[in-house]
Structure formats: C-alpha cells, structure tokens
Design an enzyme around this catalytic site. Structure first.
Site, PDB file in Angstrom:
ATOM      1  N   VAL B 127      26.493  17.879  91.922  1.00 25.98           N
ATOM      2  CA  VAL B 127      25.036  17.931  91.891  1.00 25.98           C
ATOM      3  C   VAL B 127      24.580  19.240  91.273  1.00 25.98           C
ATOM      4  CG1 VAL B 127      22.935  17.858  93.273  1.00 25.98           C
ATOM      5  CG2 VAL B 127      24.919  16.492  93.948  1.00 25.98           C
ATOM      6  N   CYS B 128      23.766  19.137  90.214  1.00 25.20           N
ATOM      7  CA  CYS B 128      23.194  20.296  89.528  1.00 25.20           C
ATOM      8  C   CYS B 128      24.332  21.230  89.086  1.00 25.20           C
ATOM      9  CB  CYS B 128      22.172  20.968  90.447  1.00 25.20           C
ATOM     10  SG  CYS B 128      21.170  22.225  89.627  1.00 25.20           S
ATOM     11  N   GLN B 129      24.298  22.477  89.525  1.00 28.28           N
ATOM     12  CA  GLN B 129      25.361  23.414  89.166  1.00 28.28           C
ATOM     13  C   GLN B 129      26.717  22.896  89.646  1.00 28.28           C
ATOM     14  OE1 GLN B 129      25.347  27.014  91.444  1.00 28.28           O
ATOM     15  NE2 GLN B 129      26.157  28.262  89.761  1.00 28.28           N
ATOM     16  N   GLY B 131      27.690  20.007  89.459  1.00 29.33           N
ATOM     17  CA  GLY B 131      28.176  19.102  88.432  1.00 29.33           C
ATOM     18  C   GLY B 131      28.991  19.842  87.387  1.00 29.33           C
ATOM     19  N   MET B 151      25.029  14.633  88.636  1.00 28.44           N
ATOM     20  CA  MET B 151      23.622  14.368  88.988  1.00 28.44           C
ATOM     21  C   MET B 151      22.797  15.611  88.641  1.00 28.44           C
ATOM     22  SD  MET B 151      22.358  13.160  92.727  1.00 28.44           S
ATOM     23  CE  MET B 151      20.648  12.914  93.143  1.00 28.44           C
TER      24      MET B 151
END
Lengths: 269, 333
Positions: B127-129, B131, B151
C-alpha cells in the site's frame, strides 16, 4: 436576508467556541489551537458573506461588483498570515527568532577562529532562511490575490435573492476551490519550488551549525554527544549485520518446500 | 446536538481506539509486529495475503472501524490476512536503511509466514510506499511471491502533477536528514501544504456545518487521529527513498539497488494487480499506471477507482468494491 439563515450560521459559529473550561483545555480554548481558533474565522466569514450577499442582492451591477471585490479581498486578507511549513519550521530554523547579530565577512582568526566561522555560517544561514520565507510569503500572497480575483469573477453578476443556507455553504466552497486552484498554480511553479528548497536547505545548514556548537560545549563538560552515539549505533549495526549473516548461513533455506498451497494440517498460528 | 454534547462527543471520540478486527501478533523483530487477523468468514483456503503498509503513517487506517475497513472486507471474502506494523522509529533506528526494511524486516515476516504455513510463496499487497517496498522485495525474491498487488503505489515519481516530487527536487536531502530521523510532524505539515485550504479549513467547516451526529463525529475523529499519528522516519531509509525514488526516479530508470542487488522490474513475471485512485493528490494516477510498462508480467491488471488517496481505504465505495476486486482477482490465481 433570511433571519433563519443567519441564525443557523451564528449557531454554526458558536459551535466553534469552547463550551466549558474542560473543553477549552482540551481543544485549545485560547484560540491558538484546536477548534477554538476557528470561531473568529467563522464569525468573520459570516459577517463578510452577509455584507456581500446584501450588496449583491440589493444594489446595482457596479455596486454588486464592488461587493464581490470587497468580499474577495476580505478572504484574501484572512489567509494572508496563514502558517505554512515555512513559517512553522519544516527544518530547524526558527522563523520567529531574530537572526543572530551579523558578524560580517571579517576574517576569523585567533583562538576562537572555528567558533567565529561557525557563527558566521549560522548568520548566513539565518539570512537565507529569512529571505526564503519572504519569497514564499510573497508567492502565497500572489496565490491569494489570484484566488480573490477568480472568486470575484465567479461571484459576478450579482447573486440572485432567496439565498439558502446551502447557498452560503456553496459560497464558502467556491472560495476554497478558487484558493486551491490558484495555490496549485503557484506551488507547481519553479519560483515556489526553488524558494521552498532554499528554505529547507538553509534551515538544514542552520541546524547543523547549531548542533556543532552544542557538541563543542558538551565535550567541554564531558557529556555524550550525538556524534558519539551515532558512532556506537553504527558499530552495533555492523555487529548485528555480521551476526545475521552468520545465522543465515546456518539456516536451511525456507524455500525448500515446493508447494504453494497451504498445508492440510493447520499451523498453530 | 447541543454545543455541550458536540464537544463531549468530540472529547470522547478523541480517545477512541483505532482498529476493529481481532488479530494476533505472530512475530516481532525490534519495533516491528507481524499480525494475523482472525477469520470472520469461511476461509477460501487460498494462499495468505501479507499487507505491507507505508512507513509514513500507521497501518490501522486499513482497519479503522467496522464499516470502514479494507481488512475486514478482505476477511469477509475469506482471505487469510497478515499485516506488518512497522512501529515508531526512534533515534536508535536512524541508521535503518531500505535494505534493512526490505531484506530483514519484510523478508523476516515473509519467512515467518512461509515457515508457519509450510508454503513456498505468498501473496503481497503493498500500500502506497509499501507498494514500492513490495515491488523491490518481489524483484529480489520472486520465488517467495505468488501474486503481487499494489495499491495507490507510486512508480514514476516524475509525472507532471506530482507536487511532492517537484518540491523535493532541489532539496538537499542528506543535509535535511543529517544522520538523524525525520520528524513525522514536519512531513505532516508538508502533506497538508499540498492542499492547505481543503485539508486545514474546509473539512472542519464541513464537519460543523453538517450538523454531525455522534457516529459522524467518531468517524471524523478516527481519521483525524490517523492523519496526525505520524511516526518519525528512520533517517537513512528516508534519505534513500526520497533521493532514489522522488529525486532520481530510479524505478523508471531501472537502476535501483537494494543491499547491492539490482532491482529489475522487467524481471517481474508474476501476476500483478494495480489499484489506482483517479483523484489521488498524493500519488497521481499516472505515477501508478507507469507500472505496466516497467514490469515483465504478462498477467497485469490495473483497476481504477474514482477515489482519492484516503478514500481508497475508507470510503463507502472502496468498502464495496476494493476488497471484492482483490478477492476476485486472487481467486483463480
């Protein structure tokens, strides 16, 4: 203007005020922090919006235009002193403190040569911080001016009568839209990016020089310094890495299993 | 709601406990905790899903409350969910690098799950970073990742609308970090400055003007708590992340190395699902969409949602669509 409408907004504004001494303490009832700080802003917006809507509804087109301009200018002024990172310390530089007295460019010499140079560097960093802050505030002001102009243009021609509470809220949202759009244009520009980078970089230099001065004093008093702790941390990390590498050599590889589906027997966890 | 009850509701909600689903800590290393969530529906029996959240905020955003929980949505789909909580770095963690996070902490969690479940590979959701960390891990250890889901994950950090990237482009990151940690509060100020009028003014006005009931106040305060619950960032990892990705755009340049080993996204052949918020102001959609042209996977799917960054976690639409999309995509894989 519909009295009910203004009563609703006054009630709204009153909600921003702390209710009890306890809640004042919780939410910063002095107006400096928390929801309490919004009370005045909400009341000022209500008053200014009423002036604008009254003027827009009752007056001639030029007067309505002037009302829109005055309302926009009011909003611009409301946000002029807004505190953004460059005015509250993204780096270590303290924007509110006066810069240290100038030591000029005179050559440093003698037993305190190193300290003189450090102070000169701090003075220079402080000057750079101050200059960068002024550039950023100017750009912020430009964004607000642009937002005010866009808002005024959006408000003219005069707003039709029969204003609802929802219309008043839309007025507020329209201002926010104009402000964000204008700010985004400025914030994406090279001038803003350069000024922000200069502010952060100068703040970093200021902090580095200050740390060096404090470490010098700490050594005089035989107190541990951050540099020493960093050295120890680095040594510990190196030892941990060696230990982990040794452990990994001893461990059989996890990937020995070839299945990618869960085992039939449920694991304990 | 009266003025007094409004403040009372705010006060009560400000002490709320975040996280709603039951979970057990199954492994720890330093400040890191690996959690496994207890099932709430009949398990699908599939490979477990490990969620790798960002370092810059707390992972409980994914399990905020019962009706706003990506994790609960996944559990309801029968997914077996693990989550990494990175903890709050302090001064002793200042030298922790991205290699430490990826090759020690993340790898440790993966190994622990694989060992306990007697598997050779699991599913990753970054998720975000997180990812970016997941992409690096998958590139380093492709045999341990069966499917990879990203994501709101930035990959191309130099897209025209990426304001954060523009801001940091000329900042001397090494000098800013200066061998220390980076304050979470300072980062928060930076994030708020991306849209200062909306994020520091309008949302509060909307809360009050909307005559919120107790539940709405509690919802608002949970998000508020999450937004400002920002861990400091381990200095070395922060310096590497900003320099390599934001300033040098190394993923796109194909020149990232973690612990001396090259990250070659083109070598990623595993199935990939990329979830994107089309109104994301932190990670512009194009920053995520770039992933497709950088990876070698023939099984790549991108799903776009008309949502912002936070909306991808907690909006009603996200609750309806995101967990189901993930579960449906995973099911045949």
């Amino acid at each position: 203007m519909d009295r009910d409408l203004w009563r609703q907004w006054q009630e709204l504004a009153s909600l921003w005020a702390p209710a009890t001494p306890d809640s004042q303490a919780r939410f910063g009832g002095d107006g400096a922090l928390g929801l309490g700080s919004f009370k005045d802003a909400a009341e000022r917006f209500t008053t200014a919006a009423r002036s604008f809507l009254d003027g827009a509804a009752d007056a001639s087109a030029p007067a309505a235009g002037e009302a829109a301009r005055a309302f926009s200018e009011f909003l611009r002024e409301q946000f002029a002193d807004y505190r953004l990172p460059w005015s509250s310390g993204i780096g270590a530089g303290s924007s509110n403190s006066a810069p240290p007295p100038s030591m000029g460019d005179s050559p440093a010499f003698g037993a305190t040569r190193e300290h003189q140079q450090r102070w000169q560097r701090m003075t220079e960093a402080s000057r750079r911080i101050d200059a960068a802050q002024r550039r950023l505030q100017r750009l912020w002001s430009d964004a607000l001016r642009e937002a005010a102009a866009a808002f005024a243009a959006r408000l003219a021609p005069p707003h039709p009568s029969g204003v609802s509470a929802e219309a008043l809220r839309k007025l507020y949202d329209a201002w926010i839209d104009c402000a964000e759009e204008a700010y985004a244009r400025v914030a994406h520009g090279d001038a803003f990016c350069n000024a922000l980078a200069e502010y952060v970089n100068a703040s970093s230099q200021w902090r580095r020089e200050l740390q060096a001065g404090i470490e010098h004093l700490a050594k005089l008093l035989d107190l541990p310094t951050r540099s020493e702790i960093n050295t120890l941390t680095q040594r510990l990390k190196s030892v941990e890495q060696l230990l982990r590498a040794a452990q990994n050599k001893r461990k059989p590889r996890v990937a020995a299993a070839s299945r990618t589906r869960p085992a039939r027997r449920k694991a304990k966890q | 709601m009266t003025e007094a009850s409004f403040y009372a509701a705010l006060a009560a909600a400000s002490d709320g406990v975040a996280g709603c689903s039951q979970k057990d800590a199954v492994w720890e290393s330093g400040k890191l905790r690996l959690y496994r969530y207890r099932p709430i529906a009949r398990p699908t029996g599939g490979v477990p899903l490990l969620i790798v959240y960002a370092l810059v905020n707390r992972p409980y955003m994914l399990d905020l409350q019962e009706d706003r929980s990506l994790i609960r949505g996944l559990l309801a789909q029968g997914v077996d969910v693990y989550l990494i909580d990175w903890g709050y770095p302090d001064g002793a963690d200042r030298l922790t690098t991205l290699a430490d996070y990826i090759d020690d902490y993340l790898a440790g969690c993966v190994n622990q799950i694989l060992k306990a479940r007697r598997l050779s590979a699991l599913n990753l959701l970054g998720v975000c970073q997180g990812g970016v960390l997941s992409l690096c891990f998958a590139a380093l250890h492709p045999q341990r990742v069966r499917n990879l889901i990203t994501m709101v994950t930035p990959v191309d950090f130099h897209t025209p609308t990426d304001l954060l990237s523009k801001w940091v482009s000329k900042i001397d990151i090494a000098a800013w970090v200066n061998n220390g940690n980076v304050s979470g509060d300072a980062l928060n100020q930076l994030f708020l400055s991306l849209m200062p009028f909306r994020l520091t003014q309008q949302k509060y006005m909307h809360l009050l003007a909307g005559s919120p009931d107790r539940a709405q106040i509690e919802n608002f305060m949970r998000v508020e708590q999450w937004i400002f619950d920002s861990p400091d960032q381990a200095g070395a990892a922060f310096r590497e992340f900003v320099t390599w990705f934001y300033q040098e755009n190394r993923l796109v340049q194909n020149c990232v190395a973690i612990g001396g080993r090259k990250i070659d996204l083109r070598a990623l052949r595993l199935p990939m699902l990329n979830l994107i918020g089309t109104r994301d102001h932190l990670v512009p959609p194009n920053a995520s969409l770039a992933l497709q042209r950088l990876v070698g996977s023939a099984d790549y799917t991108a799903l776009e949602f008309d949502l912002g960054h936070i909306g991808m976690y907690i909006s009603a639409r996200a609750q309806r669509e995101v967990p189901a999309a993930i579960a449906n995509w995973l099911a045949p894989r």
